[in-house]
Design a protein around this motif. Structure first.
Motif, short mmCIF file in Angstrom:
data_model
loop_
_atom_site.label_atom_id
_atom_site.label_comp_id
_atom_site.label_asym_id
_atom_site.label_seq_id
_atom_site.Cartn_x
_atom_site.Cartn_y
_atom_site.Cartn_z
N LEU A 1 3.52 17.62 3.63
CA LEU A 1 4.85 17.03 3.84
C LEU A 1 5.32 16.23 2.63
CD1 LEU A 1 4.50 15.76 7.53
CD2 LEU A 1 5.87 17.71 6.74
N ALA A 2 4.37 15.61 1.93
CA ALA A 2 4.69 14.81 0.74
C ALA A 2 4.88 15.67 -0.50
CB ALA A 2 3.59 13.77 0.50
N GLY A 3 4.61 16.98 -0.39
CA GLY A 3 4.71 17.86 -1.55
C GLY A 3 3.46 17.89 -2.40
N ASN A 4 2.39 17.29 -1.91
CA ASN A 4 1.10 17.29 -2.62
C ASN A 4 0.31 18.53 -2.21
OD1 ASN A 4 1.88 14.69 -3.47
ND2 ASN A 4 0.82 13.73 -1.75
N TYR A 5 0.77 19.69 -2.64
CA TYR A 5 0.20 20.95 -2.16
C TYR A 5 -1.25 21.15 -2.59
CZ TYR A 5 5.14 21.77 -1.29
OH TYR A 5 6.44 21.65 -0.87
N GLU A 6 -1.57 20.75 -3.82
CA GLU A 6 -2.96 20.91 -4.29
C GLU A 6 -3.92 20.09 -3.43
OE1 GLU A 6 -4.48 22.90 -6.41
OE2 GLU A 6 -2.60 23.90 -6.86
N THR A 7 -3.52 18.87 -3.08
CA THR A 7 -4.36 18.04 -2.22
C THR A 7 -4.47 18.67 -0.84
OG1 THR A 7 -3.70 16.07 -3.46
CG2 THR A 7 -4.69 15.72 -1.27
#
Length: 177
Positions: free
Chosen positions: A129-135
């Motif tokens: 949701l935060a756009g931290n796709y790698e995480t």
């Protein structure tokens, strides 16, 4: 109704049950608190996150006081509150609450406990949701690895985790482009 993806109907029923149980048994009876938790989940699913945050915050105070901070129901309430915060636009707070919950669940129940594994998945969703796709990818890979040690290969939860991982990987590769 929650399992049937009818959160508005679930909310109406939960509100009625909470009101009835509060009158009959009091606001802090086990059954009343359980239904307050269901109400918070139903409100979150119905995209009424601000109301869910209020209900779950109040419930968390009561559960912490009555059951203790390490009780499974208290931890479940913390997870539901983190979810309501993340889905309600308070993503950073949801991530922080989810990370703290994960630390506590690993310490109390180990890293292969089903509730710990669920928390990893929720945390991955918050990062998505935060756009931290790698995480989100890293957390879901960890979740899949650990779930594969706990559940059978053909268990639907493994299939769902693989699906989530594929979605997050796809988003991560698009973000790189």
């Amino acid at each position: 109704y929650l399992h049937l993806t009818q959160p508005n109907r679930a909310t109406v029923h939960c509100e009625a049950l909470v009101e009835l149980l509060t009158r009959i048994e009091g606001p802090h009876s086990d059954r009343t608190m359980i239904w307050r938790g269901f109400l918070g989940r139903a409100l979150t699913e119905g995209r009424r996150e601000l109301e869910a945050i209020e209900v779950l915050s109040e419930l968390l105070v009561d559960r912490d006081r009555l059951l203790g901070s390490e009780h499974r129901q208290t931890l479940t309430t913390r997870g539901n509150l983190a979810r309501a915060m993340a889905f309600g636009g308070r993503i950073s707070e949801g991530i922080l609450a989810g990370e703290q919950l994960l630390t506590d669940r690993v310490r109390l129940f180990g890293d292969l406990d089903p509730s710990t594994l669920d928390t990893i998945g929720h945390l991955a969703r918050f990062h998505y949701l935060a756009g931290n796709y790698e995480t989100a990818v890293e957390l879901t890979e960890e979740q899949l690895d650990k779930r594969s040690r706990v559940f059978r290969k053909r268990d639907p939860i493994i299939k769902q985790t693989r699906y989530n991982l594929d979605v997050y990987r796809s988003l991560a590769s698009r973000a790189e482009d």
